[in-house]
Design a protein around this motif. Structure first.
Motif, PDB file in Angstrom:
ATOM      1  N   ILE A 193      -3.077   4.454   1.000  1.00  0.00           N
ATOM      2  CA  ILE A 193      -3.800   5.420   1.830  1.00  0.00           C
ATOM      3  C   ILE A 193      -5.189   5.626   1.235  1.00  0.00           C
ATOM      4  O   ILE A 193      -5.322   6.014   0.071  1.00  0.00           O
ATOM      5  CB  ILE A 193      -3.050   6.761   1.888  1.00  0.00           C
ATOM      6  CG1 ILE A 193      -1.627   6.539   2.419  1.00  0.00           C
ATOM      7  CG2 ILE A 193      -3.793   7.769   2.733  1.00  0.00           C
ATOM      8  CD1 ILE A 193      -0.745   7.762   2.331  1.00  0.00           C
ATOM      9  N   LYS A 194      -6.231   5.336   2.000  1.00  0.00           N
ATOM     10  CA  LYS A 194      -7.599   5.468   1.503  1.00  0.00           C
ATOM     11  C   LYS A 194      -8.026   6.921   1.484  1.00  0.00           C
ATOM     12  O   LYS A 194      -7.827   7.650   2.453  1.00  0.00           O
ATOM     13  CB  LYS A 194      -8.556   4.655   2.377  1.00  0.00           C
ATOM     14  CG  LYS A 194      -9.970   4.597   1.805  1.00  0.00           C
ATOM     15  CD  LYS A 194     -10.835   3.638   2.589  1.00  0.00           C
ATOM     16  CE  LYS A 194     -12.222   3.537   1.956  1.00  0.00           C
ATOM     17  NZ  LYS A 194     -13.087   2.572   2.685  1.00  0.00           N
ATOM     18  N   ALA A 195      -8.589   7.317   0.332  1.00  0.00           N
ATOM     19  CA  ALA A 195      -9.048   8.707   0.182  1.00  0.00           C
ATOM     20  C   ALA A 195     -10.384   8.884   0.888  1.00  0.00           C
ATOM     21  O   ALA A 195     -11.330   8.128   0.658  1.00  0.00           O
ATOM     22  CB  ALA A 195      -9.173   9.041  -1.300  1.00  0.00           C
ATOM     23  N   GLU A 196     -10.480   9.908   1.740  1.00  0.00           N
ATOM     24  CA  GLU A 196     -11.708  10.205   2.468  1.00  0.00           C
ATOM     25  C   GLU A 196     -11.920  11.713   2.503  1.00  0.00           C
ATOM     26  O   GLU A 196     -10.971  12.488   2.371  1.00  0.00           O
ATOM     27  CB  GLU A 196     -11.635   9.651   3.893  1.00  0.00           C
ATOM     28  CG  GLU A 196     -11.528   8.137   3.962  1.00  0.00           C
ATOM     29  CD  GLU A 196     -11.374   7.628   5.386  1.00  0.00           C
ATOM     30  OE1 GLU A 196     -11.760   6.489   5.631  1.00  0.00           O
ATOM     31  OE2 GLU A 196     -10.865   8.402   6.243  1.00  0.00           O
ATOM     32  N   LEU A 221      -6.737   1.869  -8.304  1.00  0.00           N
ATOM     33  CA  LEU A 221      -6.950   2.582  -7.040  1.00  0.00           C
ATOM     34  C   LEU A 221      -7.949   1.831  -6.162  1.00  0.00           C
ATOM     35  O   LEU A 221      -7.793   1.761  -4.941  1.00  0.00           O
ATOM     36  CB  LEU A 221      -7.455   3.999  -7.318  1.00  0.00           C
ATOM     37  CG  LEU A 221      -6.482   4.949  -8.033  1.00  0.00           C
ATOM     38  CD1 LEU A 221      -7.174   6.279  -8.339  1.00  0.00           C
ATOM     39  CD2 LEU A 221      -5.232   5.182  -7.206  1.00  0.00           C
ATOM     40  N   ILE A 222      -8.966   1.249  -6.799  1.00  0.00           N
ATOM     41  CA  ILE A 222      -9.948   0.453  -6.058  1.00  0.00           C
ATOM     42  C   ILE A 222      -9.283  -0.796  -5.488  1.00  0.00           C
ATOM     43  O   ILE A 222      -9.497  -1.176  -4.333  1.00  0.00           O
ATOM     44  CB  ILE A 222     -11.139   0.068  -6.974  1.00  0.00           C
ATOM     45  CG1 ILE A 222     -11.920   1.318  -7.379  1.00  0.00           C
ATOM     46  CG2 ILE A 222     -12.056  -0.932  -6.277  1.00  0.00           C
ATOM     47  CD1 ILE A 222     -12.900   1.090  -8.521  1.00  0.00           C
ATOM     48  N   ALA A 223      -8.445  -1.459  -6.315  1.00  0.00           N
ATOM     49  CA  ALA A 223      -7.760  -2.677  -5.879  1.00  0.00           C
ATOM     50  C   ALA A 223      -6.858  -2.401  -4.684  1.00  0.00           C
ATOM     51  O   ALA A 223      -6.668  -3.273  -3.827  1.00  0.00           O
ATOM     52  CB  ALA A 223      -6.949  -3.259  -7.040  1.00  0.00           C
ATOM     53  N   ARG A 224      -6.311  -1.192  -4.608  1.00  0.00           N
ATOM     54  CA  ARG A 224      -5.415  -0.836  -3.506  1.00  0.00           C
ATOM     55  C   ARG A 224      -6.176  -0.258  -2.307  1.00  0.00           C
ATOM     56  O   ARG A 224      -5.567   0.148  -1.324  1.00  0.00           O
ATOM     57  CB  ARG A 224      -4.369   0.172  -3.987  1.00  0.00           C
ATOM     58  CG  ARG A 224      -3.452  -0.421  -5.036  1.00  0.00           C
ATOM     59  CD  ARG A 224      -2.309   0.531  -5.353  1.00  0.00           C
ATOM     60  NE  ARG A 224      -1.424  -0.070  -6.338  1.00  0.00           N
ATOM     61  CZ  ARG A 224      -1.420   0.215  -7.631  1.00  0.00           C
ATOM     62  NH1 ARG A 224      -2.255   1.113  -8.087  1.00  0.00           N
ATOM     63  NH2 ARG A 224      -0.605  -0.379  -8.450  1.00  0.00           N
ATOM     64  N   GLY A 225      -7.508  -0.153  -2.442  1.00  0.00           N
ATOM     65  CA  GLY A 225      -8.301   0.338  -1.328  1.00  0.00           C
ATOM     66  C   GLY A 225      -8.305   1.839  -1.184  1.00  0.00           C
ATOM     67  O   GLY A 225      -8.787   2.367  -0.184  1.00  0.00           O
ATOM     68  N   ILE A 226      -7.787   2.571  -2.169  1.00  0.00           N
ATOM     69  CA  ILE A 226      -7.729   4.031  -2.071  1.00  0.00           C
ATOM     70  C   ILE A 226      -9.103   4.638  -2.282  1.00  0.00           C
ATOM     71  O   ILE A 226      -9.446   5.661  -1.681  1.00  0.00           O
ATOM     72  CB  ILE A 226      -6.723   4.588  -3.098  1.00  0.00           C
ATOM     73  CG1 ILE A 226      -5.313   4.051  -2.780  1.00  0.00           C
ATOM     74  CG2 ILE A 226      -6.719   6.108  -3.116  1.00  0.00           C
ATOM     75  CD1 ILE A 226      -4.276   4.422  -3.808  1.00  0.00           C
ATOM     76  N   ILE A 227      -9.919   3.998  -3.114  1.00  0.00           N
ATOM     77  CA  ILE A 227     -11.263   4.497  -3.398  1.00  0.00           C
ATOM     78  C   ILE A 227     -12.176   3.290  -3.571  1.00  0.00           C
ATOM     79  O   ILE A 227     -11.731   2.205  -3.972  1.00  0.00           O
ATOM     80  CB  ILE A 227     -11.276   5.392  -4.662  1.00  0.00           C
ATOM     81  CG1 ILE A 227     -12.633   6.098  -4.824  1.00  0.00           C
ATOM     82  CG2 ILE A 227     -10.936   4.593  -5.908  1.00  0.00           C
ATOM     83  CD1 ILE A 227     -12.644   7.125  -5.940  1.00  0.00           C
TER      84      ILE A 227
END
Length: 811
Positions: free
Chosen positions: A284-287, A316-322
């Protein structure tokens, strides 16, 4: 009413101390109430016993309200978790169920209890599980907190420490007892490796129901991931808490009727899909607010562990969260703030403590200045290197603040180091994913040891292997070996450590540390340290026995003063120059011409003595006399032999030194003393005097010469000390033409007199072992204290100096 003692007045006057005592009192009462409350709760229920249960319910320590939603008439065995890992809890429950002979039961796990239930369900055939229900269950580590087991465990441990502090260090009088359950859950999570859940679920064959309650704080993505890795499972989303039991009952009826899916009844394609690794796209990407909160979490996490936070941000970056930029910037901001705080901590500690006792006794202003200049020169390299070596940042940055290193310099170089290190570490975590944690754990655990290992290897190569390829190197290594094997060359702390232990016993026995300084009232502090050699020689009042000398002030044209002294006493070179305050031959110079005299004079920064040079044999005579005795005794005579080498017309002086079994032990000292002639070939038969003064540390050989003691010699020193009123204990360094003259007590020239810290130097004779020297020194101090005690008894008005006064002369 008697007046209040001053100490008590100070105690009561101290507001902080009163507050502290009051706070501690509240804390004792609060923790006592908490202990009683916890004991009462333990007595209510730990595990509710039900005979032949149809349902086994493993509870989450925090989500206990779920228990009240179950129908009371159900035959359900509730089991609480202990503060151990998930795996150990599963093993404990399995043993417990076997003890009760429970079989053919439905298993339910809520929250963290779901992870334990999954471990048990993977062994369904052996323990009798027929179905598994997971209520708001944990287990997908990639979708919890930082997305990795190691990082999550670090956060769990930190939260546990914070809650533990609140629970036990804040008076709350049982109002925060609920924290115990939260701490228990955090301990379970911190002690467990939840990455193993993916392996465990592959072994689950029984039907599975996954329930998400309406008040669950777990994401739908986590529930769906559970469903994917347990392919035979079904998902139930509830809108009302009361519906939980109805859903469980319906599922159990389906299982009992044989309509529920198990692993063997699903398609092969579904099974293959369940075995696929976690897809980062499902993260889940943090926005918006979530992104701000996540950035703040990363920043504050760097205060706990900088490198692991960088790795966590990379995951977290690798998973697209941030994104990479906000994730990396968050790490940099946190590191920047944290490192500045470490610097300021060092500055605050230094301001508050380094200039006060006891640290000021060990760290002088000069030490701080030297450290400051050293850091100014080497600081950039140290700061940058510390960023790449785990375990070195905290001491480096705090030390930088403590010694007052320039803040601008510190900011500049640690900023450069952080900018170099942080993106690299975050980027590696992005590329390598979860494996980065394992790699970094190994790096973090062994990096410092590898660093020291490399340094040790380099030192071994430079100091041992490379020198071994040359004759000079091999002989210098041999000299080091001889120094290691011969205790007379060992550092003083090795010799004096056991003596200090005995000295403590003497302090206690005589009820005074500084009593010993009264042994020689005629010398300041008995000659413990800092005594003036010129004052002692003048006090001897023996012009015929003391070679001519004069005290020279280096600020008043010392060369001219020395020349005039030599003219007055009709002296020729060589002469002797030595510090007025000194020990162990430090700073002693024997100029052989006017050039040597000039360079010698300018080497002194404080007052020094010029003295007539006397030839002959040098001895150390240790004299002792108790105040209640008319006659003294000589307890030690040491012959101080100078080291001579004989040329062979082939070898240089350096080669002669290296080939001599004794000279090679202190080769570097001899090289420094004879640097001008080191590479000259010494003519055959010519003798070279390596050692000019009778000091062991400068290369002189000490031999026990107590056989030269005689009544005549003792009478001579009794006579000398009769004129030196108040001297009872110490060593005379003397020169005589021959041994016969010493034995007869004639033609004795006194070079200097040493007080209570002098040594019976015969113990340095190579024939004596280490423990003989220790015993000799212990006996010396025993005698010195006994003499001082008699001096004090005979003169009650004599004041014993304070320890601070004595140490002021030392330091």
């Amino acid at each position: 009413m008697p007046p209040m003692p001053n100490v008590l007045q100070k105690v009561l006057a101290s507001k902080w101390l009163v507050f502290l005592l009051f706070y501690l009192g509240l804390l004792v009462v609060s923790n006592g109430m908490q202990l009683i409350s916890s004991d009462e709760n333990k007595e209510e229920i730990v595990e509710s016993f039900v005979e032949n249960p149809r349902i086994v319910y493993i509870q989450d320590p925090v989500l206990s309200e779920q228990r009240t939603s179950l129908k009371p008439d159900e035959e359900t065995l509730f089991i609480d978790l202990e503060s151990v890992s998930i795996q150990k809890n599963a093993e404990r429950i399995q043993r417990y169920l076997a003890l009760l002979s429970v079989s053919d039961f439905h298993l339910i796990g809520e929250g963290i209890g779901g992870s334990v239930a999954m471990h048990l369900a993977s062994k369904a055939d052996s323990i009798g599980v027929i179905s598994l229900t997971l209520i708001d269950s944990h287990g997908v580590v990639e979708l919890e907190l930082m997305g990795g087991s190691t990082l999550n465990k670090a956060i769990y441990s930190t939260k546990k420490a914070v809650l533990g502090f609140i629970q036990y260090a804040v008076p709350h009088f049982s109002r925060f007892n609920f924290l115990s359950d939260q701490i228990t859950k955090l301990e379970i999570q911190a002690n467990s490796d939840q990455q193993k859940i993916r392996t465990v679920v592959k072994e689950i064959e029984v039907p599975v129901s996954i329930i998400q309650s309406p008040n669950s704080n777990l994401s739908i993505a986590l529930v769906e991931e559970h469903h994917r890795i347990i392919p035979q499972s079904e998902i139930v989303y509830l809108s009302e808490k009361e519906a939980i039991w109805d859903s469980i009952a319906a599922f159990h009826q389906k299982v009992d009727a044989g309509f529920a899916l198990n692993r063997s009844s699903i398609s092969q394609a579904t099974k293959i899909l369940s075995l696929q690794p976690f897809d980062p796209e499902n993260s889940i990407k943090a926005e918006g607010k979530a992104l701000v909160i996540l950035i703040l979490v990363i920043i504050f996490s760097t205060f706990i562990t900088e490198d692991l936070t960088c790795i966590g941000a990379g995951l977290l970056i690798a998973r697209g969260i941030i994104g990479f930029i906000p994730g990396t910037l968050a790490c940099l901001i946190g590191i920047f703030i944290g490192d500045i705080l470490l610097y300021l901590l060092g500055r605050w500690v230094a301001t508050g403590t380094l200039h006060k006792a006891p640290l000021k006794w060990f760290i002088s202003e000069n030490d701080l200045q030297l450290s400051y200049h050293w850091f100014e020169a080497k600081g950039p390299a140290i700061i940058i290197a510390s960023r790449f070596i785990p375990g070195t940042r905290f001491p480096t940055y705090v030390s930088a603040g403590a010694i007052g290193a320039k803040f601008s310099t510190f900011i500049l170089y640690f900023g450069i180091a952080s900018i170099l290190w942080t993106p690299v570490l975050v980027g590696l975590a992005v590329l390598l994913g979860n494996q980065m944690i394992e790699y970094f754990s190994v790096y973090q655990e062994y990096a410092l040891w590898v660093f020291f290992g490399v340094i040790t290897l380099l030192l071994l190569i430079v100091k041992v292997i490379v020198p071994a390829f040359s004759f000079k190197g091999r002989r210098l290594l041999f000299g080091k070996f001889r120094r290691i094997m011969s205790w007379e060359f060992w550092p003083l702390w090795v010799l004096y450590s056991p003596v200090l232990v005995y000295a403590v016993f003497l302090w206690i026995k005589h009820k005074s540390i500084t009593l010993v300084t009264l042994a020689n009232p005629v010398i300041e502090f008995g000659g413990f340290a800092g005594e003036s050699k010129s004052e002692i020689l003048r006090s001897l009042n023996q012009p015929d026995s003391v070679p001519a000398f004069q005290l020279i002030d280096p600020e008043d044209d010392p060369v001219d003063a020395c020349v005039r002294f030599m003219e007055v006493h009709n002296l020729e070179f060589p002469v002797v120059l030595k510090p007025d305050v000194g020990e162990r031959g430090k700073g002693v110079i024997i100029p052989k011409n006017k050039t040597d005299l000039k360079s010698g004079c300018f080497s002194f920064s404080s007052k020094f003595i010029i003295q007539k040079y006397v030839g002959g044999l040098e001895f150390g005579v240790f004299y002792v006399r108790f105040p209640n005795q008319e006659k003294g005794r000589i307890i030690s005579i040491t012959r101080k032999k100078y080291l001579w080498l004989t040329g062979d017309g082939k070898q240089t002086l350096e080669e002669l030194i290296l080939n001599d079994e004794r000279a090679v032990c202190l080769a570097k000292i001899h090289f420094e003393q004879h640097v001008d002639h080191l590479f000259k070939v010494i003519p055959k038969g010519k003798k070279i005097k390596l050692v000019e003064i009778g000091t062991h540390s400068r290369g002189a050989i000490f031999k026990d010469a107590i056989h030269l003691n005689s009544n005549a010699l003792t009478d001579k020193f009794d006579e000398l000390c009769e004129q030196f009123k108040g001297f009872h204990f110490g060593r005379f360094d003397v020169k005589v033409p021959t041994e016969t003259h010493l034995k007869e007590g004639s033609n004795i020239n006194i070079l200097e007199v040493n007080g209570i810290t002098s040594e019976a130097t015969h113990m340095y004779d190579p024939k004596y072992p280490y423990w003989y020297a220790v015993k000799t020194l212990c006996n010396q101090w025993k005698t010195a204290y006994a003499i001082a005690a008699q001096v004090k008894d005979q003169n009650k008005a004599l004041t014993t100096p304070t320890l601070r006064e004595v140490l002021s002369k030392v330091f």
